[in-house]
Design a protein around this motif. Structure first.
Motif, PDB file in Angstrom:
ATOM      1  N   HIS A   1       1.617   7.417  -6.540  1.00  0.00           N
ATOM      2  CA  HIS A   1       0.629   8.431  -6.940  1.00  0.00           C
ATOM      3  C   HIS A   1       1.084   9.825  -6.552  1.00  0.00           C
ATOM      4  O   HIS A   1       0.949  10.787  -7.327  1.00  0.00           O
ATOM      5  CB  HIS A   1      -0.725   8.131  -6.294  1.00  0.00           C
ATOM      6  N   ALA A   2       1.660   9.948  -5.349  1.00  0.00           N
ATOM      7  CA  ALA A   2       2.063  11.269  -4.846  1.00  0.00           C
ATOM      8  C   ALA A   2       3.172  11.871  -5.703  1.00  0.00           C
ATOM      9  O   ALA A   2       3.215  13.076  -5.924  1.00  0.00           O
ATOM     10  CB  ALA A   2       2.525  11.146  -3.393  1.00  0.00           C
TER      11      ALA A   2
ATOM     12  N   TYR B   1     -10.327  13.803   0.307  1.00  0.00           N
ATOM     13  CA  TYR B   1      -9.054  13.137   0.055  1.00  0.00           C
ATOM     14  C   TYR B   1      -8.099  14.125  -0.618  1.00  0.00           C
ATOM     15  O   TYR B   1      -8.079  14.259  -1.844  1.00  0.00           O
ATOM     16  CB  TYR B   1      -9.255  11.890  -0.808  1.00  0.00           C
TER      17      TYR B   1
ATOM     18  N   TYR C   1       0.675   4.533  -2.699  1.00  0.00           N
ATOM     19  CA  TYR C   1       0.407   5.939  -2.367  1.00  0.00           C
ATOM     20  C   TYR C   1       1.575   6.823  -2.775  1.00  0.00           C
ATOM     21  O   TYR C   1       1.393   7.926  -3.299  1.00  0.00           O
ATOM     22  CB  TYR C   1       0.140   6.100  -0.871  1.00  0.00           C
ATOM     23  N   LEU C   2       2.795   6.349  -2.552  1.00  0.00           N
ATOM     24  CA  LEU C   2       3.988   7.110  -2.923  1.00  0.00           C
ATOM     25  C   LEU C   2       4.038   7.314  -4.437  1.00  0.00           C
ATOM     26  O   LEU C   2       4.336   8.414  -4.911  1.00  0.00           O
ATOM     27  CB  LEU C   2       5.252   6.358  -2.493  1.00  0.00           C
TER      28      LEU C   2
ATOM     29  N   ILE D   1       0.326   7.679   3.663  1.00  0.00           N
ATOM     30  CA  ILE D   1       1.640   7.090   3.392  1.00  0.00           C
ATOM     31  C   ILE D   1       2.329   6.756   4.717  1.00  0.00           C
ATOM     32  O   ILE D   1       2.874   5.666   4.901  1.00  0.00           O
ATOM     33  CB  ILE D   1       2.521   8.042   2.550  1.00  0.00           C
TER      34      ILE D   1
ATOM     35  N   ARG E   1      -2.560   4.929  -7.159  1.00  0.00           N
ATOM     36  CA  ARG E   1      -3.859   5.250  -6.560  1.00  0.00           C
ATOM     37  C   ARG E   1      -4.646   6.115  -7.544  1.00  0.00           C
ATOM     38  O   ARG E   1      -4.079   6.857  -8.342  1.00  0.00           O
ATOM     39  CB  ARG E   1      -3.671   6.017  -5.249  1.00  0.00           C
TER      40      ARG E   1
ATOM     41  N   ALA F   1      -0.342  -6.351  -1.329  1.00  0.00           N
ATOM     42  CA  ALA F   1      -1.182  -5.676  -0.367  1.00  0.00           C
ATOM     43  C   ALA F   1      -2.475  -5.324  -1.071  1.00  0.00           C
ATOM     44  O   ALA F   1      -2.467  -4.724  -2.125  1.00  0.00           O
ATOM     45  CB  ALA F   1      -0.505  -4.412   0.113  1.00  0.00           C
TER      46      ALA F   1
ATOM     47  N   TYR G   1       1.284  -0.718  -9.098  1.00  0.00           N
ATOM     48  CA  TYR G   1       0.247  -0.200  -8.211  1.00  0.00           C
ATOM     49  C   TYR G   1       0.406   1.298  -7.976  1.00  0.00           C
ATOM     50  O   TYR G   1       1.488   1.782  -7.686  1.00  0.00           O
ATOM     51  CB  TYR G   1       0.310  -0.880  -6.840  1.00  0.00           C
TER      52      TYR G   1
ATOM     53  N   GLU H   1       0.739   3.729   6.400  1.00  0.00           N
ATOM     54  CA  GLU H   1       1.112   2.440   5.796  1.00  0.00           C
ATOM     55  C   GLU H   1       2.565   2.088   6.110  1.00  0.00           C
ATOM     56  O   GLU H   1       2.895   0.917   6.314  1.00  0.00           O
ATOM     57  CB  GLU H   1       0.882   2.470   4.278  1.00  0.00           C
TER      58      GLU H   1
ATOM     59  N   PRO I   1       0.825  -1.210   0.000  1.00  0.00           N
ATOM     60  CA  PRO I   1       0.000   0.000   0.000  1.00  0.00           C
ATOM     61  C   PRO I   1       0.861   1.263   0.000  1.00  0.00           C
ATOM     62  O   PRO I   1       0.582   2.205  -0.763  1.00  0.00           O
ATOM     63  CB  PRO I   1      -0.803  -0.121   1.299  1.00  0.00           C
TER      64      PRO I   1
ATOM     65  N   GLU J   1      -3.274  12.192   1.760  1.00  0.00           N
ATOM     66  CA  GLU J   1      -2.401  11.193   1.136  1.00  0.00           C
ATOM     67  C   GLU J   1      -1.089  11.057   1.922  1.00  0.00           C
ATOM     68  O   GLU J   1      -0.591   9.934   2.116  1.00  0.00           O
ATOM     69  CB  GLU J   1      -2.110  11.591  -0.313  1.00  0.00           C
TER      70      GLU J   1
ATOM     71  N   GLY K   1      -8.019   8.082  -3.829  1.00  0.00           N
ATOM     72  CA  GLY K   1      -7.262   7.294  -2.862  1.00  0.00           C
ATOM     73  C   GLY K   1      -7.426   5.789  -2.996  1.00  0.00           C
ATOM     74  O   GLY K   1      -6.722   5.033  -2.331  1.00  0.00           O
TER      75      GLY K   1
END
Lengths: 485, 57
Positions: A109-110, B29, A106-107, B38, A123, B56, A121, B41, A102, B34, A127
C-alpha cells in the motif's frame, strides 16, 4: 510497463515464484520487472533471468536503530520512509504481492499510487487489510496448514496474474559447475529444513538410508544441507553402515545445488528450498511431509514425484520410505504414496478421506461453480440450518439500520458473527462457508455508513443463496413431521 | 536468535505499538502511522516467527 513483485518469504517461496516471474516476462516482454525480496534470501534469485532489477528489503538496516540500549523509533521511521519513497518514485504500473504477510500488505500500500494496479494483499486507506483480487481472496479464506485447500501455491500465483504456465516457465538456470566427481546415478537427500518439525531427526534419516541400501547398494546418496546442519550430517553418516553416503552438507552453494539436482535420479527431502529447486530441474522427488505443512500447497511439482505423508517425523516408518525410494528408482509406483498428477489438485491420494474430500468439493463448488456435493451428514445439515437462521437474522438487523440506527443494530450483528464462529468450532465441516463469508465482509472498502451497510447486506444475501442448496425448506420439514405422525 | 537480541526486539515492539497508538490518537491513520506499522510487523516477523510464508490475517 513497470511491474514490481514482492516475495518477502523464504528461499523455497522465492523458488516457487520463479515460474510466475518467467510467465510475467514472457507475456510482457517489454515490461521492466522488479523483484523485492529480503536481503537474507537474495541468493535464491541467482540465475533468474526474467527480472530486470533486484531490490532487497534491508531489514537489519531498518531495525538497527531499535536494537540499541537507547532505541530510536524516529531513526527507523526515517530509514523506512526513504526506502518507501525511493520505490514510490518508480511509479509502478502494477504491484504484485505474492507474500501473505501483514508487513508486505502495508508495504504494498505504501509503495503504490492511485493509478497502480495491485494484486495480492494490500491495505485500505484506513489501514485495514484489502484484498483486491479474487484469487487472493480465495487464498485468504481457504489456504493454509490444516485447511481443505488443494491448489498449489504456484498455481495460485499464476491465477493471480490471469495467465497460464507453459513448459519454459519451469526452467532451471545453468551454471558452470564444479566437478563433484559423482557417478552417473545418485540420489540427493536434503536432510534439513527451515524448522525442526518439518524434517527427520538424524537417527530416522540414518534408518531410512540404511533401509534403502538394504534394497539397493549401487546408488550412492549425496547429502546436502546448510552449514549449521553439519552435525546432523555426521550423525546420519555414523548411523549408516552399508552403502555409499557422500556428505556435501554445508559445502554447496545454491547454484551448485541446481547442478547436483539436474544430474540426480531423485531428491528425497522435506518441504524446503531444494524441493522447489527440483521442480525447476524436473528432478523426481520423494517429499517427506508432516502436519506442519500443507503438501497440497507446497509439495513437489516435478513429474514422477511422490509425497510420503504422516502426522509427525516420529511416525515415519523407515522401512516404508527406504523401499519406496528403491521402487521409485525402478520406475514403479509405490502404492502407499501420494502421487504427483495433473489437474487443479496436483496430487492423487491412494485412499481418500471422505470428510476431506467433501470439504474440497465444497470449496470447488463455492469458487469454481462446480456442483455442491451431496451429504448425509446430519450434523453438517443441522449446522447449515443454524447458519442460515443466523444469517437471515443478520439480514433483518442490517435492513433495520435506517430505522433503528447502527448503534442499536451493530451489537446484534456482531453477536451473529460470534455465534457463527462458535458454530464452526463445533462443526468444522462448515468452515469453507464461514471463511468465504468472513473474507467477503473483510473486503468491503471504507465508505459511508449507507455504502458499507449495502455492501454488507449483499454479502449476507449471497450467503443466503449459497446456503439454500443445503437448507431444507420449512414446507418440507412440516411435511416430513406430518409423515412421521 | 540470541536472548539479548530477542530482548531488544521485545522492547522495540512495545515501544512501536505505543507510538502507533499515539499517532492514531493524535493524527489518525497517516503515512507516519503506516511506517510505524510496517516496522512493527517486521519486528514481529523476526526470529521464531520468521516464516512469513503463511497467511497473516
Amino acid at each position: 510497463m513497470k511491474i514490481l513483485v514482492l516475495q518477502l518469504a523464504r528461499l523455497g517461496d522465492i523458488y516457487m515464484t520463479w515460474p510466475a516471474l518467467n510467465a510475467i516476462k514472457r507475456s510482457n516482454p517489454d515490461c521492466e520487472l522488479h523483484l523485492l525480496t529480503r536481503s537474507k534470501f537474495h541468493a535464491a534469485t541467482e540465475g533468474l533471468r526474467a527480472v530486470d532489477r533486484y531490490i532487497h528489503l534491508p531489514i537489519q538496516f531498518l531495525l538497527e536503530p531499535l536494537i540499541r540500549p537507547v532505541l530510536s523509533i524516529d531513526s527507523s521511521v526515517e530509514r523506512i520512509e526513504k526506502f518507501i519513497d525511493a520505490l514510490k518514485a518508480e511509479n509502478y504500473d502494477w504491484i504484485i504481492n505474492f507474500t501473505s504477510s501483514p508487513s508486505s500488505s502495508y508495504l504494498t500500500h505504501a509503495i503504490s499510487r492511485e493509478t497502480t494496479k495491485v494484486t495480492g494483499y494490500t491495505r485500505h486507506s484506513d489501514g485495514f487489510l484489502a484484498i483486491p483480487d479474487e484469487v487472493s481472496a480465495y487464498f485468504y479464506a481457504q489456504a493454509g496448514v490444516g485447511t481443505a485447500n488443494r491448489v498449489h501455491l504456484t498455481d495460485l500465483f499464476i491465477s493471480m496474474l490471469g495467465l497460464e504456465y507453459v513448459e519454459s516457465d519451469w526452467t532451471a538456470p545453468t551454471f558452470a559447475s564444479r566437478n563433484f566427481d559423482l557417478p552417473s546415478k545418485y540420489i540427493v537427500a536434503h536432510i534439513g529444513a527451515s524448522e525442526a518439525k518439518k524434517t527427520l531427526p538424524p537417527f530416522k534419516w540414518a534408518r531410512v538410508l540404511k533401509n534403502f541400501f538394504d534394497h539397493n547398494l549401487e546408488t550412492p546418496i549425496v547429502m546436502i544441507g546448510a552449514p549449521n546442519e553439519r552435525n546432523l550430517g555426521e550423525a546420519i553418516e555414523a548411523g549408516v553402515s552399508r552403502g555409499k553416503v557422500i556428505n556435501f552438507i554445508g559445502q554447496t552453494t545454491l547454484p551448485e545445488v541446481f547442478s547436483l539436482l539436474t544430474g540426480a535420479q531423485m531428491l528425497i527431502g522435506c518441504d524446503s528450498a531444494p524441493m522447489h529447486m527440483a521442480s525447476l530441474t524436473n528432478t523426481p522427488c520423494l517429499n517427506l511431509s508432516f502436519d506442519a505443512v500443507n503438501f497440497w500447497e507446497t509439495g513437489p511439482k516435478s513429474t514422477r514425484s511422490y509425497v510420503y505423508k504422516v502426522g509427525f517425523p516420529e511416525d515415519v516408518i523407515s522401512e516404508e520410505v527406504g523401499l519406496a525410494m528403491h521402487k521409485i528408482l525402478q520406475g514403479e509406483d509405490p502404492e502407499i504414496l501420494i502421487k504427483r498428477s495433473g489437474g487443479l489438485a496436483s496430487y492423487q491420494l491412494p485412499v481418500e478421506d471422505k470428510g476431506e474430500l467433501f470439504q474440497w468439493n465444497l470449496i470447488k463448488a463455492l469458487y469454481l461453480g462446480e456442483e455442491f456435493p451431496i451429504t448425509d451428514d446430519l450434523q453438517f445439515c443441522q449446522a447449515i440450518d443454524k447458519l442460515n437462521d443466523i444469517n437471515n437474522l443478520a439480514c433483518d438487523h442490517i435492513r433495520q439500520i435506517p430505522d433503528k440506527g447502527l448503534e442499536a443494530m451493530a451489537p446484534l450483528i456482531e453477536r451473529g458473527d460470534e455465534v457463527m464462529n462458535a458454530l464452526v468450532r463445533v462443526v468444522p465441516s462448515i468452515v469453507p462457508f464461514v471463511r468465504w463469508y468472513q473474507t467477503e465482509k473483510l473486503r468491503i472498502a471504507p465508505g459511508t455508513r449507507e455504502e458499507v451497510s449495502l455492501r454488507t447486506l449483499e454479502v449476507h444475501e449471497k450467503l443466503q443463496r449459497i446456503l439454500s442448496v443445503y437448507v431444507v425448506e420449512d414446507s418440507i420439514k412440516t411435511h416430513d413431521s406430518t409423515f412421521k405422525e | 536468535m540470541s536472548s539479548e537480541l530477542e530482548n531488544y526486539l521485545t522492547v522495540a515492539l512495545k515501544r512501536l505499538e505505543k507510538a502507533y497508538k499515539e499517532v492514531l490518537k493524535t493524527q489518525g491513520y497517516t503515512a507516519e502511522a503506516e511506517r510505524i506499522k510496517i516496522l512493527t510487523e517486521i519486528v514481529k516477523e523476526q526470529g521464531n516467527h520468521e516464516n512469513t510464508g503463511t497467511a497473516a490475517r
